[in-house]
Design a protein around this motif. Structure first.
Motif, PDB file in Angstrom:
ATOM      1  N   SER A 249       0.824  -1.214   0.000  1.00 45.21           N
ATOM      2  CA  SER A 249       0.000   0.000   0.000  1.00 45.21           C
ATOM      3  C   SER A 249       0.857   1.261   0.000  1.00 45.21           C
ATOM      4  O   SER A 249       0.404   2.322  -0.421  1.00 45.21           O
ATOM      5  CB  SER A 249      -0.926   0.007   1.225  1.00 45.21           C
ATOM      6  OG  SER A 249      -0.160  -0.001   2.433  1.00 45.21           O
ATOM      7  N   ARG A 250       2.062   1.149   0.481  1.00 45.11           N
ATOM      8  CA  ARG A 250       2.971   2.291   0.554  1.00 45.11           C
ATOM      9  C   ARG A 250       3.669   2.468  -0.795  1.00 45.11           C
ATOM     10  O   ARG A 250       4.564   1.724  -1.169  1.00 45.11           O
ATOM     11  CB  ARG A 250       3.988   2.053   1.675  1.00 45.11           C
ATOM     12  CG  ARG A 250       4.847   3.248   1.981  1.00 45.11           C
ATOM     13  CD  ARG A 250       5.651   3.026   3.268  1.00 45.11           C
ATOM     14  NE  ARG A 250       6.801   3.900   3.235  1.00 45.11           N
ATOM     15  CZ  ARG A 250       7.967   3.570   2.682  1.00 45.11           C
ATOM     16  NH1 ARG A 250       8.140   2.373   2.159  1.00 45.11           N
ATOM     17  NH2 ARG A 250       8.956   4.437   2.664  1.00 45.11           N
ATOM     18  N   SER A 251       3.226   3.476  -1.549  1.00 45.38           N
ATOM     19  CA  SER A 251       3.673   3.642  -2.939  1.00 45.38           C
ATOM     20  C   SER A 251       5.177   3.871  -3.065  1.00 45.38           C
ATOM     21  O   SER A 251       5.775   3.524  -4.079  1.00 45.38           O
ATOM     22  CB  SER A 251       2.916   4.794  -3.601  1.00 45.38           C
ATOM     23  OG  SER A 251       3.132   6.009  -2.900  1.00 45.38           O
TER      24      SER A 251
ATOM     25  N   LEU B 125       6.904   0.627  -3.903  1.00 50.30           N
ATOM     26  CA  LEU B 125       6.390  -0.181  -5.004  1.00 50.30           C
ATOM     27  C   LEU B 125       7.482  -0.604  -5.986  1.00 50.30           C
ATOM     28  O   LEU B 125       7.562  -1.773  -6.377  1.00 50.30           O
ATOM     29  CB  LEU B 125       5.286   0.587  -5.736  1.00 50.30           C
ATOM     30  CG  LEU B 125       4.653  -0.102  -6.941  1.00 50.30           C
ATOM     31  CD1 LEU B 125       4.095  -1.473  -6.554  1.00 50.30           C
ATOM     32  CD2 LEU B 125       3.540   0.773  -7.520  1.00 50.30           C
TER      33      LEU B 125
ATOM     34  N   TYR C 166       3.948  -1.474 -13.772  1.00 49.74           N
ATOM     35  CA  TYR C 166       4.638  -0.876 -12.635  1.00 49.74           C
ATOM     36  C   TYR C 166       6.059  -0.488 -13.000  1.00 49.74           C
ATOM     37  O   TYR C 166       6.531   0.621 -12.654  1.00 49.74           O
ATOM     38  CB  TYR C 166       4.650  -1.837 -11.448  1.00 49.74           C
ATOM     39  CG  TYR C 166       3.294  -2.072 -10.821  1.00 49.74           C
ATOM     40  CD1 TYR C 166       2.481  -0.999 -10.441  1.00 49.74           C
ATOM     41  CD2 TYR C 166       2.819  -3.360 -10.593  1.00 49.74           C
ATOM     42  CE1 TYR C 166       1.243  -1.210  -9.869  1.00 49.74           C
ATOM     43  CE2 TYR C 166       1.583  -3.581 -10.015  1.00 49.74           C
ATOM     44  CZ  TYR C 166       0.791  -2.513  -9.660  1.00 49.74           C
ATOM     45  OH  TYR C 166      -0.439  -2.714  -9.087  1.00 49.74           O
TER      46      TYR C 166
ATOM     47  N   CYS D  69       8.961   3.129 -13.020  1.00 50.33           N
ATOM     48  CA  CYS D  69      10.063   3.110 -12.049  1.00 50.33           C
ATOM     49  C   CYS D  69      11.292   3.843 -12.608  1.00 50.33           C
ATOM     50  O   CYS D  69      11.535   3.795 -13.798  1.00 50.33           O
ATOM     51  CB  CYS D  69      10.440   1.680 -11.709  1.00 50.33           C
ATOM     52  SG  CYS D  69       9.203   0.827 -10.706  1.00 50.33           S
TER      53      CYS D  69
END
Length: 214
Positions: free
Chosen positions: A176-178, A181, A210, A214
């Motif tokens: 949940s903590r972006s 990720l 995703y 990054c």
């Protein structure tokens, strides 16, 4: 001029200090220092492109087929070793059990002072590994996977967060903590690549999405 120069230097230093503080808030204390550093996003993208895409098969799976936790050193097993590695000011007793310390969970940003509040997450879950190739491994290779301290595979995290994750892959679950990720998906791909595991189509699509950011 010297006074003006000094004031400017102080102003710059203050700005830098504020920026570093903001970074700390975003990343959390030791947010990625505990996990062995994953490969870069560009390397992960290359690894992902080379992975076999295949449907998953859970037939025959049992957690008992992945021996854990094994003795690492002295009286310390894998779980205890990760707790010592990932914590701050960790104190252990004669059997290597953590009796005090502080642990920051990078998945959700929570900090804990009791080891019982932490699970050791298999970043690529054991069932997921079984589904994507580990069913064909020897027991010793499954043991190596389940206790791997070299790859970015084991991490101390909040217990109920780990339980909510279960055996899900990134198509249905990511932290949940972006801020964590990118670390998570880079690690996921690295572990799958190292062990020659496959990905299913939804998993690959999610990872591509995703990693593109990054």
């Amino acid at each position: 001029m010297p006074k003006l120069y000094a004031r400017r230097r102080l102003s710059i230093l203050a700005a830098l200090t504020g920026l570093l503080g903001t970074v700390g808030l975003l990343n959390g204390p030791n947010a990625s220092a505990a996990l062995p550093t994953p490969v870069s996003a560009s390397t992960a993208r290359g690894y992902l492109a080379s992975l076999t895409v295949a449907a998953e098969n859970r037939t025959g799976y049992s957690r008992d087929l992945f021996p854990l936790w094994i003795t690492v050193s002295g009286t310390c097993n894998t779980r205890e070793t990760v707790l010592k590695r990932d914590g701050t000011n960790v104190v252990t007793d004669s059997s290597c059990a953590a009796t005090s310390g502080s642990w920051y969970s990078p998945y959700d940003g929570a900090t804990w002072t009791a080891a019982s509040d932490l699970d050791i997450d298999h970043l690529v879950p054991l069932a997921e590994a079984w589904d994507s190739g580990a069913s064909k491994w020897t027991t010793s290779r499954r043991q190596a996977f389940a206790n791997d301290l070299t790859r970015p595979q084991l991490l101390a995290v909040t217990d109920n967060v780990n339980q909510a994750k279960g055996d899900q892959d990134p198509a249905t679950w990511v932290p949940s903590r972006s801020a964590y990720l990118c670390t998570y998906v880079r690690a996921w791909v690295q572990v799958k690549y190292y062990y020659g595991l496959s990905v299913d189509s939804a998993e690959k699509s999610a990872l591509q999405g995703y990693l593109a950011n990054c």
